[in-house]
Design an enzyme around this catalytic site. Structure first.
Site, PDB file in Angstrom:
ATOM      1  CB  ALA A  11       6.338   1.423 -18.654  1.00  0.00           C
ATOM      2  CD  GLN A  13       3.851  11.484 -18.263  1.00  0.00           C
ATOM      3  OE1 GLN A  13       4.586  11.060 -19.146  1.00  0.00           O
ATOM      4  NE2 GLN A  13       3.243  12.650 -18.337  1.00  0.00           N
ATOM      5  N   GLY A  15       8.293   6.096 -14.928  1.00  0.00           N
ATOM      6  CA  GLY A  15       8.997   4.892 -15.387  1.00  0.00           C
ATOM      7  C   GLY A  15       9.788   5.149 -16.668  1.00  0.00           C
ATOM      8  NE  ARG A  89       2.606  13.695  -2.295  1.00  0.00           N
ATOM      9  CZ  ARG A  89       2.698  14.975  -1.969  1.00  0.00           C
ATOM     10  NH1 ARG A  89       1.931  15.492  -1.021  1.00  0.00           N
ATOM     11  NH2 ARG A  89       3.549  15.766  -2.587  1.00  0.00           N
ATOM     12  CB  ILE A 119       8.270   6.367  -6.907  1.00  0.00           C
ATOM     13  CG1 ILE A 119       9.776   6.075  -7.023  1.00  0.00           C
ATOM     14  CG2 ILE A 119       8.015   7.853  -7.077  1.00  0.00           C
ATOM     15  CD1 ILE A 119      10.440   6.653  -8.277  1.00  0.00           C
ATOM     16  CB  THR A 120       3.406   3.628  -5.925  1.00  0.00           C
ATOM     17  OG1 THR A 120       3.962   3.069  -7.108  1.00  0.00           O
ATOM     18  CG2 THR A 120       1.884   3.647  -6.043  1.00  0.00           C
ATOM     19  NE  ARG A 152       8.597  18.749  -5.990  1.00  0.00           N
ATOM     20  CZ  ARG A 152       7.701  17.774  -6.009  1.00  0.00           C
ATOM     21  NH1 ARG A 152       7.177  17.333  -4.869  1.00  0.00           N
ATOM     22  NH2 ARG A 152       7.312  17.240  -7.147  1.00  0.00           N
ATOM     23  CG  HIS A 176       5.984  12.331  -0.256  1.00  0.00           C
ATOM     24  ND1 HIS A 176       6.750  13.420  -0.575  1.00  0.00           N
ATOM     25  CD2 HIS A 176       5.258  12.056  -1.374  1.00  0.00           C
ATOM     26  CE1 HIS A 176       6.504  13.776  -1.825  1.00  0.00           C
ATOM     27  NE2 HIS A 176       5.600  12.963  -2.330  1.00  0.00           N
TER      28      HIS A 176
HETATM   29  P1  A3D Z   1       1.583   7.102 -14.646  1.00  0.00           P
HETATM   30  O1  A3D Z   1       2.193   7.875 -15.752  1.00  0.00           O
HETATM   31  O2  A3D Z   1       0.104   6.963 -14.599  1.00  0.00           O
HETATM   32  O3  A3D Z   1       2.253   5.643 -14.640  1.00  0.00           O
HETATM   33  C1  A3D Z   1       1.831   4.610 -13.826  1.00  0.00           C
HETATM   34  C2  A3D Z   1       1.956   3.341 -14.622  1.00  0.00           C
HETATM   35  O4  A3D Z   1       1.645   2.252 -13.764  1.00  0.00           O
HETATM   36  C3  A3D Z   1       0.987   3.255 -15.804  1.00  0.00           C
HETATM   37  O5  A3D Z   1       1.722   3.063 -17.016  1.00  0.00           O
HETATM   38  C4  A3D Z   1       0.114   2.041 -15.478  1.00  0.00           C
HETATM   39  O6  A3D Z   1      -0.251   1.277 -16.624  1.00  0.00           O
HETATM   40  C5  A3D Z   1       1.031   1.259 -14.563  1.00  0.00           C
HETATM   41  N1  A3D Z   1       0.355   0.274 -13.724  1.00  0.00           N
HETATM   42  C6  A3D Z   1      -0.862   0.352 -13.130  1.00  0.00           C
HETATM   43  N2  A3D Z   1      -1.121  -0.775 -12.455  1.00  0.00           N
HETATM   44  C7  A3D Z   1      -0.034  -1.583 -12.595  1.00  0.00           C
HETATM   45  C8  A3D Z   1       0.308  -2.872 -12.123  1.00  0.00           C
HETATM   46  N3  A3D Z   1      -0.521  -3.565 -11.360  1.00  0.00           N
HETATM   47  N4  A3D Z   1       1.513  -3.368 -12.462  1.00  0.00           N
HETATM   48  C9  A3D Z   1       2.368  -2.672 -13.244  1.00  0.00           C
HETATM   49  N5  A3D Z   1       2.093  -1.442 -13.734  1.00  0.00           N
HETATM   50  C10 A3D Z   1       0.907  -0.915 -13.409  1.00  0.00           C
HETATM   51  O7  A3D Z   1       2.048   7.714 -13.222  1.00  0.00           O
HETATM   52  P2  A3D Z   1       3.443   8.423 -12.846  1.00  0.00           P
HETATM   53  O8  A3D Z   1       4.553   7.665 -13.460  1.00  0.00           O
HETATM   54  O9  A3D Z   1       3.333   9.892 -13.102  1.00  0.00           O
HETATM   55  O10 A3D Z   1       3.417   8.246 -11.254  1.00  0.00           O
HETATM   56  C11 A3D Z   1       3.538   6.964 -10.681  1.00  0.00           C
HETATM   57  C12 A3D Z   1       3.280   6.999  -9.177  1.00  0.00           C
HETATM   58  O11 A3D Z   1       4.278   7.802  -8.545  1.00  0.00           O
HETATM   59  C13 A3D Z   1       1.937   7.602  -8.753  1.00  0.00           C
HETATM   60  O12 A3D Z   1       1.383   6.849  -7.705  1.00  0.00           O
HETATM   61  C14 A3D Z   1       2.321   8.990  -8.253  1.00  0.00           C
HETATM   62  O13 A3D Z   1       1.408   9.504  -7.306  1.00  0.00           O
HETATM   63  C15 A3D Z   1       3.657   8.687  -7.630  1.00  0.00           C
HETATM   64  N6  A3D Z   1       4.532   9.854  -7.433  1.00  0.00           N
HETATM   65  C16 A3D Z   1       5.244   9.885  -6.270  1.00  0.00           C
HETATM   66  C17 A3D Z   1       6.094  10.929  -6.009  1.00  0.00           C
HETATM   67  C18 A3D Z   1       6.872  10.958  -4.739  1.00  0.00           C
HETATM   68  O14 A3D Z   1       7.605  11.879  -4.488  1.00  0.00           O
HETATM   69  C19 A3D Z   1       6.736   9.869  -3.783  1.00  0.00           C
HETATM   70  C20 A3D Z   1       6.228  11.977  -6.943  1.00  0.00           C
HETATM   71  C21 A3D Z   1       5.501  11.901  -8.124  1.00  0.00           C
HETATM   72  C22 A3D Z   1       4.645  10.832  -8.356  1.00  0.00           C
END
Ligand code: A3D
Length: 320
Positions: A11, A13, A15, A89, A119-120, A152, A176
């Site tokens: 949940a 950025q 989420g 990454r 997405i992770t 993009r 990616h």
């Molecule tokens: P962020 O805002 O840090 O959110 C991640 C959330 O995951 C946090 O709220 C954490 O508390 C939660 N979390 C951590 N461990 C667990 C767990 N075990 N179970 C449930 N929740 C947990 O990050 P974000 O939302 O900006 O990005 C999330 C992921 O997406 C990251 O790994 C980024 O690198 C990735 N991402 C991928 C792309 C692609 O195009 C593939 C683009 C942008 C970001």
């Protein structure tokens, strides 16, 4: 008919943005899950309180209990940590692999029939590991990257040509990461391939090369600007496009990280390829013809993905 149930694991950025988009588009009811107690509940309440003004009908529930995702039709996984400036990454691999284990087990126990979009990062390795940990069918687990990377590319091309983004199609293949393969020959403006547009004097080879590189560096550009965290609006929008294709059986042709099982002469891992997404999940992998240069770039990208998968196996023996 009951509304579809969409579980968002993580949940943060992305989420939170996903939850908002699901509600605005009325795609279904949302369960927002995170381990950080308070975050999913707070975001869910905040989004629900936008409902009267927006006029959407959806329930948004925040939770730290996997039991609440029971029976979800779609799970979108963003749990883990994002990049900080200077990180690749791949630097996220060890920490996010552990997260994929707990998420995979949670989904297997409570939502084994869901269509799962990961997405992770590092994306291709994490979606592979998530599939292994969850044991779900390969066609029901995929990764979001190609839709975003292509978006993009399309955005930069529309700026270069001063035409609507709607009329620009573009293709990005491979992993990616820094080795992703934006395919110039398969990218078009209203059906006119980019090499023809160079011949027509719309742009130059040098400018195309620069746009291809900017696409490859698209994530890092935003990480550098934000200074804290990575892109989230466009990544969330891209995943919603995939979820919608599944829920509405649209048979969209979308690039995503899909399991290759003989396709492109590869098997046993996930990599970015064009797919058809409909009610069966990833229904087909589309095999396009590549010329030698494109194949060389694709092979390099495949090797990078294979290296990450091997690293996962070294870290977690249960994956070997
Ligand atoms: P962020 O805002 O840090 O959110 C991640 C959330 O995951 C946090 O709220 C954490 O508390 C939660 N979390 C951590 N461990 C667990 C767990 N075990 N179970 C449930 N929740 C947990 O990050 P974000 O939302 O900006 O990005 C999330 C992921 O997406 C990251 O790994 C980024 O690198 C990735 N991402 C991928 C792309 C692609 O195009 C593939 C683009 C942008 C970001």
């Amino acid at each position: 008919m009951a509304r579809p149930k969409i579980a968002l694991i993580g949940a943060g950025q992305i989420g939170g943005t996903l939850a908002h988009l699901v509600a605005l588009k009325e795609l279904g009811d949302v369960v927002l899950f995170d381990i950080a107690d308070g975050t999913p509940q707070g975001k869910a309440l905040d989004i629900a309180e936008a409902g009267p003004s927006e006029g959407f009908d959806a329930t948004i529930k925040g939770t730290t209990d996997y039991a609440d995702i029971a029976g979800a039709d779609v799970c979108i996984v963003t749990a883990g940590v994002p990049r900080k400036p200077g990180m690749s990454r791949d630097d996220l691999l060890g920490i996010n692999l552990k997260v994929m284990k707990s998420v995979g087990e949670g989904i297997a126990a409570h939502a084994p029939n869901a269509f799962v979009i990961c997405i992770t990062n590092p994306l291709d390795a994490m979606v592979w590991a998530l599939r292994e940990f969850s044991g779900l069918p390969h066609n029901k687990v995929c990764g979001m990257a190609g839709v975003l990377d292509s978006a993009r590319f399309r955005h930069f091309l529309s700026l270069e040509f001063n035409v609507s983004m709607k009329d620009v199609t573009a293709f990005v293949l491979g992993g990616h990461g820094d080795t992703m393969v934006p395919l110039v020959r398969y990218s078009t403006v209203a059906g006119i391939p980019l090499p023809d547009l160079i011949d027509m004097g719309w742009t130059t080879q040098e400018k195309m090369d620069a746009i291809v590189q900017r696409t490859r560096d698209g994530g890092a550009e935003i990480v550098g600007l934000l200074g804290n965290g990575s892109a989230f609006y466009a990544p969330a929008t891209s995943a919603i496009e995939m979820a919608e294709a599944y829920l509405k059986d649209q048979k969209r042709v979308l690039p995503c990280a899909a399991y290759v099982d003989g396709n492109y002469g590869l098997d046993g891992f996930y990599v970015g390829v064009p797919t058809v997404i409909g009610a069966e999940g990833v229904e087909r992998v589309v095999e396009i013809k590549m010329n030698k240069d494109e194949q060389d770039m694709f092979d390099k990208s495949i090797n990078a993905v294979k290296g990450l998968v091997s690293a996962c196996k070294e870290i977690d023996n249960s994956l070997a």
